[in-house]
Write a protein that holds these residues in place. Structure first.
Motif, PDB file in Angstrom:
ATOM      1  N   ALA A  53       0.828  -1.207   0.000  1.00 53.21           N
ATOM      2  CA  ALA A  53       0.000   0.000   0.000  1.00 53.21           C
ATOM      3  C   ALA A  53       0.861   1.256   0.000  1.00 53.21           C
ATOM      4  CB  ALA A  53      -0.933  -0.014   1.214  1.00 53.21           C
ATOM      5  N   LYS A  54       1.909   1.241   0.810  1.00 49.29           N
ATOM      6  CA  LYS A  54       2.820   2.384   0.866  1.00 49.29           C
ATOM      7  C   LYS A  54       3.566   2.563  -0.457  1.00 49.29           C
ATOM      8  CE  LYS A  54       4.307   4.564   3.947  1.00 49.29           C
ATOM      9  NZ  LYS A  54       4.078   5.977   4.359  1.00 49.29           N
ATOM     10  N   GLU A  55       4.022   1.463  -1.030  1.00 49.43           N
ATOM     11  CA  GLU A  55       4.746   1.543  -2.300  1.00 49.43           C
ATOM     12  C   GLU A  55       3.845   2.095  -3.394  1.00 49.43           C
ATOM     13  OE1 GLU A  55       7.188  -1.328  -5.457  1.00 49.43           O
ATOM     14  OE2 GLU A  55       6.528  -2.132  -3.515  1.00 49.43           O
ATOM     15  N   ALA A  56       2.587   1.676  -3.385  1.00 45.80           N
ATOM     16  CA  ALA A  56       1.654   2.162  -4.403  1.00 45.80           C
ATOM     17  C   ALA A  56       1.414   3.659  -4.274  1.00 45.80           C
ATOM     18  CB  ALA A  56       0.328   1.402  -4.286  1.00 45.80           C
ATOM     19  N   ILE A  57       1.270   4.128  -3.049  1.00 38.64           N
ATOM     20  CA  ILE A  57       1.046   5.555  -2.826  1.00 38.64           C
ATOM     21  C   ILE A  57       2.278   6.363  -3.213  1.00 38.64           C
ATOM     22  CG2 ILE A  57       0.753   7.303  -1.023  1.00 38.64           C
ATOM     23  CD1 ILE A  57      -1.218   5.407   0.318  1.00 38.64           C
ATOM     24  N   GLU A  58       3.445   5.894  -2.783  1.00 38.09           N
ATOM     25  CA  GLU A  58       4.681   6.603  -3.111  1.00 38.09           C
ATOM     26  C   GLU A  58       4.950   6.597  -4.611  1.00 38.09           C
ATOM     27  OE1 GLU A  58       7.499   4.597  -0.656  1.00 38.09           O
ATOM     28  OE2 GLU A  58       6.739   5.492   1.214  1.00 38.09           O
ATOM     29  N   GLY A  59       4.497   5.539  -5.299  1.00 28.35           N
ATOM     30  CA  GLY A  59       4.679   5.444  -6.744  1.00 28.35           C
ATOM     31  C   GLY A  59       3.527   6.044  -7.528  1.00 28.35           C
ATOM     32  N   ARG A  60       2.567   6.640  -6.806  1.00 28.72           N
ATOM     33  CA  ARG A  60       1.397   7.280  -7.414  1.00 28.72           C
ATOM     34  C   ARG A  60       0.626   6.324  -8.323  1.00 28.72           C
ATOM     35  NH1 ARG A  60       3.656  13.411  -8.843  1.00 28.72           N
ATOM     36  NH2 ARG A  60       4.292  13.919  -6.699  1.00 28.72           N
ATOM     37  N   LEU A  61       0.497   5.086  -7.859  1.00 27.46           N
ATOM     38  CA  LEU A  61      -0.270   4.078  -8.581  1.00 27.46           C
ATOM     39  C   LEU A  61      -1.712   4.128  -8.084  1.00 27.46           C
ATOM     40  CD1 LEU A  61       2.260   1.093  -8.416  1.00 27.46           C
ATOM     41  CD2 LEU A  61       1.815   2.583 -10.376  1.00 27.46           C
ATOM     42  N   ARG A  62      -2.566   4.676  -8.882  1.00 25.63           N
ATOM     43  CA  ARG A  62      -3.967   4.828  -8.478  1.00 25.63           C
ATOM     44  C   ARG A  62      -4.834   3.648  -8.917  1.00 25.63           C
ATOM     45  NH1 ARG A  62      -4.636   9.566  -6.189  1.00 25.63           N
ATOM     46  NH2 ARG A  62      -3.190  11.289  -6.623  1.00 25.63           N
ATOM     47  N   ASN A  63      -4.231   2.662  -9.547  1.00 23.06           N
ATOM     48  CA  ASN A  63      -4.994   1.502 -10.018  1.00 23.06           C
ATOM     49  C   ASN A  63      -4.757   0.274  -9.152  1.00 23.06           C
ATOM     50  OD1 ASN A  63      -2.314   1.324 -10.960  1.00 23.06           O
ATOM     51  ND2 ASN A  63      -2.907  -0.065 -12.625  1.00 23.06           N
ATOM     52  N   VAL A  64      -4.383   0.492  -7.890  1.00 23.18           N
ATOM     53  CA  VAL A  64      -4.198  -0.639  -6.977  1.00 23.18           C
ATOM     54  C   VAL A  64      -4.728  -0.262  -5.598  1.00 23.18           C
ATOM     55  CG1 VAL A  64      -1.810   0.040  -6.442  1.00 23.18           C
ATOM     56  CG2 VAL A  64      -2.551  -2.291  -6.008  1.00 23.18           C
ATOM     57  N   ALA A  65      -5.427  -1.207  -4.975  1.00 19.92           N
ATOM     58  CA  ALA A  65      -5.975  -1.014  -3.637  1.00 19.92           C
ATOM     59  C   ALA A  65      -5.785  -2.298  -2.839  1.00 19.92           C
ATOM     60  CB  ALA A  65      -7.457  -0.650  -3.710  1.00 19.92           C
TER      61      ALA A  65
END
Length: 233
Positions: free
Chosen positions: A85-97
Motif C-alpha cells: 500500500a505504501k509503495e503504491a502511494i509513493e509510486g502514485r499508482l492509483r490503479n491498486v488497492a
C-alpha cells in the motif's frame, strides 16, 4: 505484538488505498460490492484480485505494468500488505488497492461478473487432510470465485507446493474445468506461456525464499466451468 506492526496497523487506517471492513459489514451488503470501478478506481477498467497477497508484490508489480487494469490485493494480515500500500502511494499508482478480510468472504465484497481475473500467489497448501477445506483451490473456494468472476475470467495459481499443484490439477480435471496452462517448474522450463504477464519477472517475498532453498515454482492457469460438481464428494 511488535511496535512496528502496531504502527503499520495504525497507518493503514490513514491510507486512501486500504479498506478494512468488519466482518459484520462484509456480511451485510458491503457498500463497495459492485462499485469498485465507480467508487474506488473511477474508471471502467478490468478488475484483477490477488488473494492472500502478503506484502502485495504482485498487486503492485502488475498495477505498474498494466495501468489499464485495476488491481486489489486481499489479505487478513494488514501489517504485511502495508508495504504494498505504501509503495503504491509513493509510486502514485492509483490503479491498486488493498482489502483486509478473510478470503472466504471474498464474494461478500464483489458482485456477479465484477472480477475479470484472480491471482493466488503462494498460499498455505494446507497439506493435512483435516485442513482440506482451507485450501484456496478447494471446490468451496472455487464456487465463491465463480460467483464474482466473469464467464471468461481466468485464475492463476503460483506455488512452490508440488502437493497443491498436483491437488489442484486433479481437482480441475475431475470437475471438468478448463486447464489453460500448467507448468511444473517455471524457471527450469525453456519456455512458459507468452500470454502470462510477468510470471517470472515479479517475485513475491516468499518466492524469493523458496527459490533460494532450491524449491521449484509451479504455475497453473485455468478457467472455471459452469458445472458445480465436487470431485471430492
Amino acid at each position: 505484538m511488535g511496535k512496528n506492526k502496531l504502527a503499520r496497523f495504525a497507518e493503514n487506517k490513514t491510507l486512501e488505498n486500504v479498506f478494512q471492513p468488519t466482518r459484520e459489514e462484509a456480511l451485510n451488503n458491503h457498500y463497495l460490492k459492485g462499485k469498485w470501478r465507480s467508487d474506488v478506481f473511477k474508471n471502467e477498467h478490468p478488475i484483477v484480485l490477488e488473494l492472500g497477497c502478503g506484502k502485495g508484490e504482485y498487486s503492485v508489480g502488475l498495477a505498474r505494468a498494466f495501468p489499464d487494469k485495476n488491481f486489489i490485493g486481499i489479505d487478513i494480515k494488514g501489517a504485511r500488505f502495508w508495504f504494498g500500500a505504501k509503495e503504491a502511494i509513493e509510486g502514485r499508482l492509483r490503479n491498486v488497492a488493498f482489502l483486509r478480510t478473510q478470503i472466504e468472504l471474498v464474494d461478500c465484497f464483489f458482485d456477479h461478473d465484477e472480477v475479470d481475473e484472480i491471482w493466488i500467489t503462494f498460499p498455505d497448501p494446507q497439506i493435512k487432510y483435516r485442513r482440506t477445506k482451507h485450501r484456496m483451490t478447494h471446490p468451496d473456494f472455487l464456487e465463491r470465485y465463480k460467483k464474482i468472476l466473469k464467464k471468461d475470467g481466468v485464475i492463476h495459481l503460483k506455488t512452490d507446493s508440488e502437493f497443491l499443484h498436483g491437488y489442484t490439477l486433479g481437482l480441475l480435471q475431475g470437475a471438468g474445468h478448463e486447464i489453460i496452462s500448467a507448468h511444473h517448474d517455471i524457471y527450469g522450463a525453456p519456455e512458459y506461456e507468452p500470454g502470462t504477464p510477468l510470471l517470472r519477472e515479479i517475485k513475491t517475498y516468499y518466492e524469493g525464499l523458496f527459490s533460494a532453498k532450491g524449491k521449484t515454482i509451479t504455475y497453473t492457469k485455468f478457467r472455471l466451468s459452469n458445472s458445480s460438481a465436487d470431485p471430492e464428494k
